[in-house]
Scaffold this active site. Sequence first.
Site, PDB file in Angstrom:
ATOM      1  N   HIS A   6       1.033  -1.126   0.069  1.00 54.99           N
ATOM      2  CA  HIS A   6      -0.012  -0.080  -0.118  1.00 54.99           C
ATOM      3  C   HIS A   6       0.851   1.210  -0.046  1.00 54.99           C
ATOM      4  O   HIS A   6       1.752   1.592   0.852  1.00 54.99           O
ATOM      5  CB  HIS A   6      -0.869   0.041   1.152  1.00 54.99           C
ATOM      6  N   ARG A   8      -0.323   4.273  -0.699  1.00 55.42           N
ATOM      7  CA  ARG A   8      -1.273   5.399  -0.084  1.00 55.42           C
ATOM      8  C   ARG A   8      -1.304   6.622  -1.032  1.00 55.42           C
ATOM      9  O   ARG A   8      -1.954   7.662  -0.395  1.00 55.42           O
ATOM     10  CB  ARG A   8      -0.531   5.792   1.293  1.00 55.42           C
ATOM     11  N   ASN A  38      -6.450   0.683  -2.931  1.00 55.38           N
ATOM     12  CA  ASN A  38      -7.480   1.435  -2.103  1.00 55.38           C
ATOM     13  C   ASN A  38      -6.632   2.740  -1.620  1.00 55.38           C
ATOM     14  O   ASN A  38      -6.446   3.174  -0.413  1.00 55.38           O
ATOM     15  CB  ASN A  38      -7.506   0.625  -0.480  1.00 55.38           C
ATOM     16  N   ASP A  96      -8.478  -5.165  -2.371  1.00 53.86           N
ATOM     17  CA  ASP A  96      -7.965  -5.622  -1.205  1.00 53.86           C
ATOM     18  C   ASP A  96      -8.041  -4.489  -0.069  1.00 53.86           C
ATOM     19  O   ASP A  96      -8.101  -3.104  -0.553  1.00 53.86           O
ATOM     20  CB  ASP A  96      -6.471  -5.454  -1.382  1.00 53.86           C
ATOM     21  N   HIS A 176      -2.563 -12.830   1.345  1.00 52.59           N
ATOM     22  CA  HIS A 176      -2.216 -13.065   2.733  1.00 52.59           C
ATOM     23  C   HIS A 176      -2.991 -14.267   3.026  1.00 52.59           C
ATOM     24  O   HIS A 176      -3.851 -14.005   4.178  1.00 52.59           O
ATOM     25  CB  HIS A 176      -2.671 -12.039   3.494  1.00 52.59           C
ATOM     26  N   ASN A 222      -5.345  -7.383   9.160  1.00 52.79           N
ATOM     27  CA  ASN A 222      -6.580  -8.064   8.569  1.00 52.79           C
ATOM     28  C   ASN A 222      -5.877  -8.716   7.389  1.00 52.79           C
ATOM     29  O   ASN A 222      -5.503  -8.186   6.430  1.00 52.79           O
ATOM     30  CB  ASN A 222      -7.331  -6.979   8.130  1.00 52.79           C
ATOM     31  N   ASP A 249       1.993  -7.146   2.695  1.00 57.70           N
ATOM     32  CA  ASP A 249       0.983  -6.290   2.823  1.00 57.70           C
ATOM     33  C   ASP A 249       1.280  -5.298   3.550  1.00 57.70           C
ATOM     34  O   ASP A 249       0.722  -4.477   4.393  1.00 57.70           O
ATOM     35  CB  ASP A 249      -0.083  -7.308   3.568  1.00 57.70           C
ATOM     36  N   HIS A 253       0.555   3.181   8.492  1.00 55.63           N
ATOM     37  CA  HIS A 253      -0.541   4.498   8.941  1.00 55.63           C
ATOM     38  C   HIS A 253       0.383   5.015  10.005  1.00 55.63           C
ATOM     39  O   HIS A 253       1.545   4.814  10.368  1.00 55.63           O
ATOM     40  CB  HIS A 253      -1.436   3.362  10.073  1.00 55.63           C
TER      41      HIS A 253
HETATM   42  O1  DOR Z   1      -4.211  -5.051   7.522  1.00 58.65           O
HETATM   43  C1  DOR Z   1      -4.710  -4.290   6.383  1.00 58.65           C
HETATM   44  N1  DOR Z   1      -4.299  -3.452   6.105  1.00 58.65           N
HETATM   45  N2  DOR Z   1      -5.177  -5.363   5.632  1.00 58.65           N
HETATM   46  C2  DOR Z   1      -5.676  -4.779   4.613  1.00 58.65           C
HETATM   47  O2  DOR Z   1      -6.231  -5.652   3.877  1.00 58.65           O
HETATM   48  C3  DOR Z   1      -5.755  -3.382   4.135  1.00 58.65           C
HETATM   49  C4  DOR Z   1      -4.625  -2.716   4.672  1.00 58.65           C
HETATM   50  C5  DOR Z   1      -4.582  -1.238   4.612  1.00 58.65           C
HETATM   51  O3  DOR Z   1      -4.851  -0.672   3.724  1.00 58.65           O
HETATM   52  O4  DOR Z   1      -4.161  -0.584   5.687  1.00 58.65           O
END
Ligand code: DOR
Length: 369
Positions: A6, A8, A38, A96, A176, A222, A249, A253
Amino acid sequence: IDMHVHLREPGQEWKETIASGSAAAVAGGFTAVAAMANTEPVNDNRAVTEMILGESRRHAACRVYPVGAVSKALAGKELADIGEMVAAGAVAVSDDGKPVMDGSLMRRALEYSRIFGVPVLAHEMDAQLAADGVMHEGEVSTMLGLPGMPPSAEETMIARDLLLAEDTGGRLHVQHVSTGRALTLIRLARRRSIVVTCEATPHHLTLTDQGLVGYDTSLKMNPPLRPEADRAALVRGLKDRVIDAIATDHAPHHVDEKAVEFARAPFGTIGLETAVPVLLTRLVHEGGLPLARLVELLSTGPARALNVQGGTIEAGAPADLTVLDLEREGVIDPEAFRSKARNTAFRGWPVRGAAVMTIVGGRVVHDAR
Ligand code: DOR
Protein backbone atom coordinates in the site's frame (compact mmCIF):
# COMPACT_ATOMS: atom_id res chain seq x y z
CA ILE A 1 9.21 -8.39 -5.98
CA ASP A 2 6.65 -7.49 -3.36
CA MET A 3 3.28 -8.14 -4.94
CA HIS A 4 1.28 -6.61 -2.07
CA VAL A 5 2.04 -3.05 -0.99
CA HIS A 6 0.00 0.00 0.00
CA LEU A 7 1.73 3.17 -1.19
CA ARG A 8 -1.19 5.44 -0.09
CA GLU A 9 -0.69 7.90 -2.95
CA PRO A 10 -2.91 9.51 -4.12
CA GLY A 11 -4.80 10.80 -1.12
CA GLN A 12 -3.19 9.59 2.10
CA GLU A 13 0.28 11.03 1.78
CA TRP A 14 0.62 11.50 5.54
CA LYS A 15 0.87 7.70 5.78
CA GLU A 16 3.19 7.05 2.79
CA THR A 17 3.94 8.29 -0.71
CA ILE A 18 5.16 6.69 -3.90
CA ALA A 19 8.57 8.22 -3.15
CA SER A 20 8.79 7.13 0.50
CA GLY A 21 7.23 3.70 -0.06
CA SER A 22 9.49 2.90 -2.99
CA ALA A 23 12.53 4.17 -1.02
CA ALA A 24 11.53 1.71 1.72
CA ALA A 25 11.16 -1.01 -0.92
CA VAL A 26 14.68 -0.66 -2.32
CA ALA A 27 16.15 -0.28 1.18
CA GLY A 28 14.52 -3.62 1.97
CA GLY A 29 15.85 -5.26 -1.20
CA PHE A 30 12.75 -5.07 -3.43
CA THR A 31 13.15 -3.97 -7.05
CA ALA A 32 9.42 -3.86 -7.77
CA VAL A 33 6.16 -3.49 -5.87
CA ALA A 34 2.51 -3.95 -6.77
CA ALA A 35 0.51 -0.99 -5.44
CA MET A 36 -2.96 -1.76 -4.09
CA ALA A 37 -5.99 0.20 -5.26
CA ASN A 38 -7.33 1.45 -1.91
CA THR A 39 -6.04 4.97 -2.40
CA GLU A 40 -8.14 8.16 -2.34
CA PRO A 41 -9.51 8.35 -4.94
CA VAL A 42 -9.55 4.61 -5.45
CA ASN A 43 -7.58 3.34 -8.44
CA ASP A 44 -10.74 2.26 -10.24
CA ASN A 45 -10.22 4.06 -13.56
CA ARG A 46 -7.61 4.84 -16.15
CA ALA A 47 -6.86 8.38 -14.88
CA VAL A 48 -5.72 7.16 -11.47
CA THR A 49 -3.72 4.28 -12.96
CA GLU A 50 -1.96 6.74 -15.26
CA MET A 51 -1.33 9.17 -12.40
CA ILE A 52 0.31 6.42 -10.32
CA LEU A 53 2.50 5.36 -13.25
CA GLY A 54 3.44 8.97 -14.01
CA GLU A 55 4.35 9.78 -10.41
CA SER A 56 6.28 6.52 -10.21
CA ARG A 57 8.31 7.40 -13.28
CA ARG A 58 9.21 10.72 -11.66
CA HIS A 59 9.63 9.74 -8.00
CA ALA A 60 9.88 5.99 -7.50
CA ALA A 61 13.16 4.25 -6.70
CA CYS A 62 11.78 0.88 -7.87
CA ARG A 63 9.30 -0.41 -10.42
CA VAL A 64 5.69 0.22 -9.40
CA TYR A 65 2.97 -2.01 -10.81
CA PRO A 66 -0.48 -0.48 -10.28
CA VAL A 67 -3.28 -2.80 -9.25
CA GLY A 68 -6.73 -1.61 -10.28
CA ALA A 69 -9.87 -2.07 -8.21
CA VAL A 70 -12.35 -4.85 -8.88
CA SER A 71 -15.31 -2.60 -8.02
CA LYS A 72 -15.92 1.13 -8.35
CA ALA A 73 -14.84 2.92 -5.16
CA LEU A 74 -14.25 -0.57 -3.65
CA ALA A 75 -17.97 -0.45 -2.92
CA GLY A 76 -18.57 -4.01 -4.13
CA LYS A 77 -21.52 -2.98 -6.32
CA GLU A 78 -20.35 -2.22 -9.84
CA LEU A 79 -17.31 -3.47 -11.74
CA ALA A 80 -14.53 -0.90 -12.17
CA ASP A 81 -13.18 -0.03 -15.64
CA ILE A 82 -10.99 -3.12 -15.74
CA GLY A 83 -10.19 -3.11 -19.45
CA GLU A 84 -9.23 0.56 -19.41
CA MET A 85 -7.01 0.17 -16.36
CA VAL A 86 -5.25 -2.83 -17.87
CA ALA A 87 -4.72 -0.88 -21.11
CA ALA A 88 -3.22 1.95 -19.00
CA GLY A 89 -0.82 -0.44 -17.27
CA ALA A 90 -2.60 -2.14 -14.34
CA VAL A 91 -1.19 -5.64 -13.87
CA ALA A 92 -4.02 -7.07 -11.75
CA VAL A 93 -7.29 -6.14 -10.08
CA SER A 94 -8.10 -6.24 -6.37
CA ASP A 95 -10.46 -4.67 -3.83
CA ASP A 96 -7.81 -5.47 -1.19
CA GLY A 97 -8.70 -4.08 2.19
CA LYS A 98 -12.27 -5.07 1.45
CA PRO A 99 -13.70 -8.40 0.38
CA VAL A 100 -15.82 -8.78 -2.75
CA MET A 101 -18.92 -9.97 -0.94
CA ASP A 102 -21.14 -10.20 -4.04
CA GLY A 103 -20.46 -13.58 -5.65
CA SER A 104 -21.84 -12.53 -9.03
CA LEU A 105 -19.48 -9.54 -9.10
CA MET A 106 -16.55 -11.81 -8.30
CA ARG A 107 -17.65 -14.19 -11.01
CA ARG A 108 -17.66 -11.39 -13.56
CA ALA A 109 -14.29 -10.11 -12.33
CA LEU A 110 -12.85 -13.59 -12.88
CA GLU A 111 -14.36 -13.70 -16.37
CA TYR A 112 -12.71 -10.35 -17.15
CA SER A 113 -9.45 -11.58 -15.66
CA ARG A 114 -9.41 -14.37 -18.24
CA ILE A 115 -10.23 -12.00 -21.09
CA PHE A 116 -7.63 -9.39 -20.11
CA GLY A 117 -4.99 -11.83 -18.89
CA VAL A 118 -4.60 -10.35 -15.41
CA PRO A 119 -5.17 -12.07 -12.06
CA VAL A 120 -7.81 -11.15 -9.51
CA LEU A 121 -6.00 -10.67 -6.18
CA ALA A 122 -8.54 -11.59 -3.54
CA HIS A 123 -8.75 -10.35 0.04
CA GLU A 124 -10.79 -13.25 1.33
CA MET A 125 -13.09 -12.34 4.18
CA ASP A 126 -16.78 -12.88 4.75
CA ALA A 127 -17.70 -9.51 6.21
CA GLN A 128 -20.70 -10.90 8.11
CA LEU A 129 -18.68 -13.69 9.71
CA ALA A 130 -15.82 -11.31 10.51
CA ALA A 131 -18.35 -8.75 11.78
CA ASP A 132 -16.66 -6.30 14.15
CA GLY A 133 -13.77 -8.64 14.99
CA VAL A 134 -10.43 -6.98 15.58
CA MET A 135 -8.27 -10.11 15.96
CA HIS A 136 -8.36 -13.89 15.52
CA GLU A 137 -11.29 -15.45 17.38
CA GLY A 138 -9.95 -17.91 19.91
CA GLU A 139 -8.54 -18.33 23.39
CA VAL A 140 -6.46 -15.17 23.24
CA SER A 141 -9.33 -12.95 22.07
CA THR A 142 -11.49 -14.34 24.87
CA MET A 143 -8.77 -13.66 27.40
CA LEU A 144 -8.24 -10.12 26.14
CA GLY A 145 -11.95 -9.39 25.88
CA LEU A 146 -11.65 -8.35 22.25
CA PRO A 147 -14.13 -9.32 19.51
CA GLY A 148 -12.66 -12.01 17.24
CA MET A 149 -12.94 -12.99 13.59
CA PRO A 150 -13.31 -16.74 13.05
CA PRO A 151 -10.90 -18.36 10.56
CA SER A 152 -13.95 -19.51 8.60
CA ALA A 153 -14.51 -15.87 7.60
CA GLU A 154 -11.43 -16.25 5.40
CA GLU A 155 -11.81 -19.89 4.45
CA THR A 156 -15.43 -19.85 3.27
CA MET A 157 -14.64 -17.04 0.84
CA ILE A 158 -11.59 -18.88 -0.49
CA ALA A 159 -13.80 -21.91 -1.10
CA ARG A 160 -16.32 -19.77 -2.99
CA ASP A 161 -13.70 -18.14 -5.15
CA LEU A 162 -11.94 -21.41 -5.98
CA LEU A 163 -15.24 -22.74 -7.31
CA LEU A 164 -15.85 -19.54 -9.27
CA ALA A 165 -12.32 -19.75 -10.69
CA GLU A 166 -13.03 -23.31 -11.79
CA ASP A 167 -16.29 -22.29 -13.47
CA THR A 168 -14.90 -19.21 -15.22
CA GLY A 169 -11.34 -20.26 -16.01
CA GLY A 170 -10.30 -16.92 -14.47
CA ARG A 171 -7.02 -16.37 -12.67
CA LEU A 172 -7.45 -16.25 -8.92
CA HIS A 173 -4.65 -15.20 -6.58
CA VAL A 174 -5.46 -15.54 -2.89
CA GLN A 175 -3.84 -12.78 -0.85
CA HIS A 176 -2.30 -13.14 2.60
CA VAL A 177 -3.41 -16.71 3.31
CA SER A 178 -3.37 -17.11 7.08
CA THR A 179 -4.76 -20.52 8.06
CA GLY A 180 -3.83 -24.15 7.56
CA ARG A 181 -7.35 -25.00 6.41
CA ALA A 182 -7.13 -22.32 3.70
CA LEU A 183 -4.03 -24.05 2.34
CA THR A 184 -5.86 -27.38 2.38
CA LEU A 185 -8.55 -25.85 0.17
CA ILE A 186 -5.96 -24.48 -2.25
CA ARG A 187 -4.17 -27.85 -2.46
CA LEU A 188 -7.48 -29.52 -3.23
CA ALA A 189 -8.20 -26.96 -5.94
CA ARG A 190 -4.81 -27.56 -7.55
CA ARG A 191 -5.57 -31.25 -7.67
CA ARG A 192 -8.67 -30.33 -9.67
CA SER A 193 -6.43 -28.24 -11.97
CA ILE A 194 -8.01 -24.97 -10.89
CA VAL A 195 -5.69 -22.10 -11.77
CA VAL A 196 -4.88 -20.47 -8.44
CA THR A 197 -1.85 -18.88 -6.84
CA CYS A 198 -1.43 -17.57 -3.31
CA GLU A 199 0.82 -15.53 -1.06
CA ALA A 200 1.68 -15.49 2.64
CA THR A 201 3.08 -12.56 4.63
CA PRO A 202 6.23 -12.46 6.77
CA HIS A 203 4.10 -11.63 9.84
CA HIS A 204 1.76 -14.59 9.45
CA LEU A 205 4.83 -16.81 8.93
CA THR A 206 6.62 -15.67 12.09
CA LEU A 207 4.06 -14.36 14.63
CA THR A 208 0.96 -15.65 16.40
CA ASP A 209 -2.06 -14.17 18.18
CA GLN A 210 -0.22 -14.75 21.49
CA GLY A 211 1.72 -11.60 20.62
CA LEU A 212 -1.41 -9.49 21.09
CA VAL A 213 -1.39 -9.95 24.84
CA GLY A 214 0.22 -6.50 25.19
CA TYR A 215 -2.45 -4.87 22.97
CA ASP A 216 0.26 -3.62 20.57
CA THR A 217 -1.67 -2.01 17.70
CA SER A 218 1.25 -2.67 15.31
CA LEU A 219 0.17 -6.32 15.51
CA LYS A 220 -3.38 -5.51 14.42
CA MET A 221 -3.81 -6.49 10.80
CA ASN A 222 -6.32 -8.09 8.51
CA PRO A 223 -6.30 -11.07 8.21
CA PRO A 224 -5.27 -11.31 11.85
CA LEU A 225 -2.36 -13.20 13.38
CA ARG A 226 -3.43 -16.81 14.00
CA PRO A 227 -2.45 -19.51 16.52
CA GLU A 228 0.82 -21.44 16.26
CA ALA A 229 -0.74 -24.42 14.40
CA ASP A 230 -1.70 -22.11 11.51
CA ARG A 231 1.69 -20.40 11.49
CA ALA A 232 3.42 -23.78 11.31
CA ALA A 233 1.07 -24.89 8.51
CA LEU A 234 2.01 -21.80 6.50
CA VAL A 235 5.71 -22.58 6.87
CA ARG A 236 5.02 -26.13 5.66
CA GLY A 237 3.16 -24.54 2.73
CA LEU A 238 6.35 -22.75 1.70
CA LYS A 239 8.27 -25.98 1.73
CA ASP A 240 5.71 -28.09 -0.14
CA ARG A 241 5.19 -25.27 -2.68
CA VAL A 242 1.47 -24.68 -2.23
CA ILE A 243 2.43 -21.05 -1.48
CA ASP A 244 3.76 -19.21 -4.54
CA ALA A 245 4.99 -15.94 -3.07
CA ILE A 246 5.80 -14.09 0.11
CA ALA A 247 4.31 -10.58 0.06
CA THR A 248 4.44 -8.06 2.87
CA ASP A 249 1.02 -6.32 2.74
CA HIS A 250 3.04 -3.20 3.68
CA ALA A 251 0.20 -1.15 5.22
CA PRO A 252 1.55 2.15 6.56
CA HIS A 253 -0.44 4.22 9.05
CA HIS A 254 0.51 7.39 10.87
CA VAL A 255 1.69 6.93 14.47
CA ASP A 256 -1.24 9.01 15.74
CA GLU A 257 -3.70 6.71 13.96
CA LYS A 258 -2.17 3.65 15.65
CA ALA A 259 -1.73 5.30 19.08
CA VAL A 260 -5.31 4.60 20.14
CA GLU A 261 -6.98 1.72 21.97
CA PHE A 262 -6.62 -1.60 20.17
CA ALA A 263 -10.22 -1.92 18.99
CA ARG A 264 -10.15 1.53 17.34
CA ALA A 265 -6.77 1.31 15.60
CA PRO A 266 -6.69 0.76 11.82
CA PHE A 267 -5.62 -2.66 10.51
CA GLY A 268 -2.17 -2.97 9.02
CA THR A 269 1.53 -3.47 9.59
CA ILE A 270 4.43 -2.32 7.45
CA GLY A 271 6.88 -4.82 6.02
CA LEU A 272 9.12 -3.63 3.20
CA GLU A 273 12.21 -2.96 5.31
CA THR A 274 11.90 -5.96 7.61
CA ALA A 275 10.90 -8.83 5.30
CA VAL A 276 14.35 -9.91 4.13
CA PRO A 277 16.11 -9.80 7.54
CA VAL A 278 13.17 -11.39 9.38
CA LEU A 279 12.70 -14.15 6.79
CA LEU A 280 16.42 -14.92 6.56
CA THR A 281 16.66 -15.10 10.35
CA ARG A 282 13.54 -17.06 11.21
CA LEU A 283 12.93 -19.20 8.14
CA VAL A 284 16.39 -19.80 6.67
CA HIS A 285 18.89 -19.65 9.56
CA GLU A 286 16.56 -20.95 12.28
CA GLY A 287 13.85 -22.74 10.28
CA GLY A 288 15.86 -24.68 7.70
CA LEU A 289 14.06 -23.26 4.65
CA PRO A 290 16.50 -23.57 1.73
CA LEU A 291 17.82 -20.15 0.74
CA ALA A 292 17.01 -20.83 -2.92
CA ARG A 293 13.37 -21.42 -1.98
CA LEU A 294 13.16 -18.11 -0.12
CA VAL A 295 14.70 -16.32 -3.09
CA GLU A 296 12.15 -17.94 -5.38
CA LEU A 297 9.26 -16.88 -3.09
CA LEU A 298 10.46 -13.28 -3.30
CA SER A 299 11.30 -13.16 -7.02
CA THR A 300 10.19 -15.66 -9.67
CA GLY A 301 7.18 -16.74 -7.56
CA PRO A 302 5.54 -13.31 -7.45
CA ALA A 303 6.69 -12.54 -11.03
CA ARG A 304 4.80 -15.60 -12.25
CA ALA A 305 1.73 -14.93 -10.11
CA LEU A 306 1.54 -11.35 -11.42
CA ASN A 307 2.73 -12.21 -14.90
CA VAL A 308 5.43 -9.53 -14.84
CA GLN A 309 9.10 -9.65 -15.80
CA GLY A 310 11.81 -10.22 -13.26
CA GLY A 311 13.35 -12.90 -11.16
CA THR A 312 15.67 -14.23 -13.82
CA ILE A 313 19.34 -13.47 -14.34
CA GLU A 314 20.16 -13.83 -18.02
CA ALA A 315 21.48 -11.86 -20.96
CA GLY A 316 18.85 -9.43 -22.21
CA ALA A 317 16.74 -9.58 -19.05
CA PRO A 318 16.39 -6.36 -17.00
CA ALA A 319 19.14 -6.07 -14.38
CA ASP A 320 16.86 -6.06 -11.34
CA LEU A 321 19.11 -7.53 -8.68
CA THR A 322 19.37 -7.71 -4.91
CA VAL A 323 22.59 -8.54 -3.10
CA LEU A 324 22.11 -10.24 0.26
CA ASP A 325 24.56 -10.38 3.12
CA LEU A 326 23.46 -13.54 4.88
CA GLU A 327 25.51 -12.88 7.99
CA ARG A 328 25.00 -9.17 8.68
CA GLU A 329 23.63 -8.84 12.20
CA GLY A 330 21.40 -6.04 13.38
CA VAL A 331 18.33 -5.05 15.34
CA ILE A 332 15.13 -3.85 13.67
CA ASP A 333 15.03 -0.12 14.34
CA PRO A 334 11.94 1.68 13.01
CA GLU A 335 13.64 5.05 13.44
CA ALA A 336 15.99 4.05 10.60
CA PHE A 337 13.16 3.24 8.16
CA ARG A 338 12.77 5.08 4.85
CA SER A 339 9.04 4.49 5.14
CA LYS A 340 7.07 7.33 6.69
CA ALA A 341 5.38 4.80 8.95
CA ARG A 342 6.61 3.06 12.10
CA ASN A 343 3.85 0.47 12.60
CA THR A 344 6.11 -2.56 12.41
CA ALA A 345 5.41 -5.86 14.12
CA PHE A 346 9.16 -6.51 14.41
CA ARG A 347 10.46 -3.57 16.45
CA GLY A 348 13.59 -4.54 18.35
CA TRP A 349 13.99 -7.99 16.78
CA PRO A 350 17.58 -9.20 16.53
CA VAL A 351 18.16 -10.30 12.94
CA ARG A 352 20.87 -11.96 10.87
CA GLY A 353 20.88 -11.22 7.16
CA ALA A 354 20.11 -8.11 5.14
CA ALA A 355 19.69 -6.75 1.61
CA VAL A 356 22.86 -4.72 1.14
CA MET A 357 22.48 -3.62 -2.46
CA THR A 358 19.50 -3.15 -4.76
CA ILE A 359 19.82 -2.63 -8.50
CA VAL A 360 16.84 -1.64 -10.65
CA GLY A 361 17.23 -1.68 -14.41
CA GLY A 362 21.00 -1.69 -14.02
CA ARG A 363 21.04 1.33 -11.68
CA VAL A 364 22.22 0.98 -8.07
CA VAL A 365 19.33 2.44 -6.02
CA HIS A 366 20.40 1.22 -2.57
CA ASP A 367 23.92 0.55 -1.33
CA ALA A 368 24.48 -0.37 2.32
CA ARG A 369 27.66 -2.39 1.91
O1 DOR B 1 -4.16 -4.97 7.55
C1 DOR B 1 -4.52 -4.53 6.48
N1 DOR B 1 -4.31 -3.26 6.11
N2 DOR B 1 -5.15 -5.35 5.63
C2 DOR B 1 -5.69 -4.92 4.49
O2 DOR B 1 -6.20 -5.70 3.76
C3 DOR B 1 -5.66 -3.48 4.14
C4 DOR B 1 -4.52 -2.83 4.77
C5 DOR B 1 -4.56 -1.32 4.69
O3 DOR B 1 -4.86 -0.79 3.62
O4 DOR B 1 -4.23 -0.67 5.68
